[in-house]
Write a protein that holds these residues in place. Structure first.
Motif, short mmCIF file in Angstrom:
data_model
loop_
_atom_site.label_atom_id
_atom_site.label_comp_id
_atom_site.label_asym_id
_atom_site.label_seq_id
_atom_site.Cartn_x
_atom_site.Cartn_y
_atom_site.Cartn_z
N HIS A 1 -3.97 2.25 9.86
CA HIS A 1 -4.58 1.78 8.60
C HIS A 1 -4.41 0.37 8.36
O HIS A 1 -5.39 -0.56 8.03
N TRP A 2 -3.14 -0.37 8.67
CA TRP A 2 -3.02 -1.59 8.43
C TRP A 2 -3.75 -2.50 9.53
O TRP A 2 -4.20 -3.57 8.93
N VAL A 3 -4.04 -2.08 10.61
CA VAL A 3 -4.86 -2.71 11.44
C VAL A 3 -6.27 -2.85 11.16
O VAL A 3 -6.98 -3.88 11.08
N ARG B 1 -4.42 -17.05 9.23
CA ARG B 1 -3.70 -16.76 10.82
C ARG B 1 -2.68 -15.89 11.05
O ARG B 1 -2.72 -15.11 12.01
N ASP B 2 -1.93 -15.30 9.89
CA ASP B 2 -1.04 -14.42 10.02
C ASP B 2 -1.79 -13.08 10.09
O ASP B 2 -1.11 -12.16 11.10
N VAL B 3 -2.95 -12.80 9.53
CA VAL B 3 -3.77 -11.72 9.51
C VAL B 3 -4.19 -11.43 11.13
O VAL B 3 -4.13 -10.39 11.68
N PHE B 4 -4.72 -12.55 11.57
CA PHE B 4 -5.09 -12.57 13.05
C PHE B 4 -4.09 -12.31 13.94
O PHE B 4 -4.14 -11.47 14.87
N LEU C 1 -8.48 -21.25 12.87
CA LEU C 1 -7.31 -20.18 13.39
C LEU C 1 -6.51 -20.88 14.45
O LEU C 1 -5.34 -20.27 14.72
N HIS C 2 -6.81 -21.92 15.10
CA HIS C 2 -6.01 -22.39 16.11
C HIS C 2 -6.11 -23.94 15.86
O HIS C 2 -7.28 -24.38 15.73
#
Length: 528
Positions: free
Chosen positions: A245-247, A273-276, A352-353
């Motif tokens: 579910h968290w993914v 960025r943390d989510v990715f 993101l990078h």
């Protein structure tokens, strides 16, 4: 270097390796270099090798323009490790190579890899007598059935009845004369119909070098065709095989950014960025790629169709091949491709990078999660990146359910039910309905059409600039000047004279017309 096609068949990755190493060895320029007060002949610097190989890979249809310079350096390191090249002192076997002035040379030994010989039993169990002709026939016999792995694949009573009703619901009046069709008969027909379609699309005389019929599990195909949402995404009945579910929440957050960003979520700098990173870690930790180790050769062979004039063929072939996947894998692939496709097109997505764009980051991060070999192959990274790039661009078509496949199966089962063909176990050969495909054009014809289409699109762009009334006059002048610099022939065709250009702005012609030439009178001398 000329791009040579590697035909479909087993060990295609090894054949591609041999093609690239041969092209590099033949085409890489060699010259004299000086290093530490010494002269070395017939060698090259690492930077020169990166430049030359980078251009070669980008021009090769098997890899394409998505290849990055860093991937080229990684491949050169593999060249050094496999003794395709060696340093100027003859050392090799490590991956100590960077984009610099270090000197390298070619060894005297051959860099080609030998192709493994297929075991006779594997060839014996492969498909035989599959004709390329449209009137192909096949024998519904001697099929080695295989029990599917337990991936939460449960056929409910409702789904089974739904599929059987779609197939057998016709001619209820003559039901007494119709033959009863077993579930095994249905599975046999699904297996062979998808194989014949795949063979026809790929245009090969036999599939024995591409896929083993044991790898085609009808239950997976049937499930992937019928258990879908309104968007075509596979729905799993066993939720333990689904994404955590968290993914799913993290993927939904980035796929719909910034609209789906819940106000309850943290809003600190770098949150996205943390989510990715959370999503990437999950997919990178999977024990097997989404396309499975089993189908590696199949998808690598389709990579050779990924050329501009064969784009439609590649889409159709990938559409069928993705139906062969276990339903949990297909669902994960669908959700991943939808997410990275949306993210790469989202102009509001934060960076993101630090050194990589969003699209390049998606390909670089998830390529190994989608395609890789059980035993590491030297071109895995490049081949996977090429496939993921194509899947991103065409995921909506490739991962949808093909209605023509269901219709073909129903038609053939109708033949079986009415007795036009015998029971699959009887071994009677039966003709399939014929199918026609779009006429394939040559690469030259495609290039000609591409040029004409591109010129028409560019001319249309020029007209849009001209007719844009909301564009300030100064900005319009700047854009037209830039357009004239980039596409002078198209601009000249639209504005053949300076008067036609001046009429757009109500100005005087930029090129002055020649003034009236007055002949000077000759003065005669007053002397006689």
């Amino acid at each position: 270097m000329e791009n040579r096609d590697v035909p479909p068949g087993p060990y295609r990755a090894t054949k591609l390796w041999n093609e690239i190493t041969t092209s590099f060895r033949v085409g890489m320029p060699l010259r004299k270099h000086r290093q530490h007060f010494k002269k070395y002949g017939n060698c090259f610097t690492a930077g020169e090798a990166v430049d030359w190989l980078y251009d070669l890979l980008r021009a090769n249809s098997n890899f394409g323009p998505e290849v990055t310079r860093q991937q080229t350096i990684q491949l050169l390191r593999k060249f050094l490790k496999n003794h395709v090249i060696e340093d100027i002192k003859g050392k090799w076997g490590t991956e100590n190579l960077d984009d610099n002035s270090q000197l390298f040379r070619f060894p005297t030994s051959s860099p080609l890899k030998t192709l493994p010989r297929r075991h006779p039993e594997l060839r014996k169990n492969s498909i035989e007598n599959f004709s390329k002709d449209k009137d192909s026939i096949f024998k519904l016999r001697n099929l080695s059935r295989r029990t599917p792995k337990k991936h939460g694949l449960h056929f409910s009573q409702e789904n089974t009845e739904k599929m059987n009703c779609e197939i057998i619901d016709e001619d209820q009046e003559n039901l007494a004369d119709n033959r009863e069709i077993s579930q095994k008969d249905v599975e046999e027909v699904w297996r062979y119909v998808i194989l014949i379609y795949l063979q026809t699309i790929l245009g090969v005389s036999s599939l024995e070098e591409v896929i083993n019929p044991k790898q085609v599990i009808p239950q997976y195909i049937m499930y992937n065709m019928t258990n879908t949402s309104k968007h075509g995404v596979v729905i799993l009945q066993d939720k333990s095989d689904d994404l955590p579910h968290w993914v799913l929440s993290a993927m939904k957050c980035l796929a719909n950014w910034p609209r789906s960003n819940d106000m309850n979520n943290p809003t600190y700098i770098g949150f996205e960025r943390d989510v990715f990173r959370t999503i990437a870690d999950y997919f990178l930790d999977l024990p097997e790629p989404l396309l499975t180790f089993e189908y590696y050769e199949l998808f690598v062979n389709i990579l050779g169709l990924l050329q501009p004039h064969l784009e439609r063929v590649a889409i159709d072939a990938l559409q069928l091949c993705c139906l062969l996947l276990p339903p949990p894998n297909r669902r994960k692939l669908q959700l991943l491709m939808r997410m990275i496709s949306r993210m790469s097109q989202n102009v509001d997505m934060p960076q993101l990078h630090d050194a990589m764009g969003t699209r390049s980051l998606m390909i670089h991060t998830f390529s190994r999660s989608v395609l890789r070999c059980a035993e590491e192959v030297d071109l895995d990274e490049l081949l996977a990146a090429r496939l993921v790039s194509f899947l991103m661009d065409h995921q909506q078509e490739i991962l949808q359910v093909p209605s023509y496949l269901q219709a073909a199966v129903e038609k053939h089962l109708d033949y079986l039910r009415k007795g036009h063909i015998k029971n699959p176990g009887d071994g009677v050969i039966a003709p399939l309905p014929t199918y026609s495909y779009c006429k394939q054009i040559s690469a030259q014809e495609f290039d000609e059409q591409k040029v004409s289409t591109s010129q028409a699109a560019i001319a249309e762009l020029l007209e849009n600039i001209i007719k844009n009334k909301s564009l300030p006059l100064k900005e319009k002048r700047r854009k037209l000047k830039q357009f004239q610099k980039e596409y002078p022939l198209i601009y000249q065709k639209r504005f053949p004279t300076s008067e036609s250009e001046a009429a757009l702005f109500g100005d005087k012609p930029t090129i002055k017309q020649p003034m009236l030439f007055l002949r000077k009178p000759k003065f005669r001398s007053l002397r006689y």
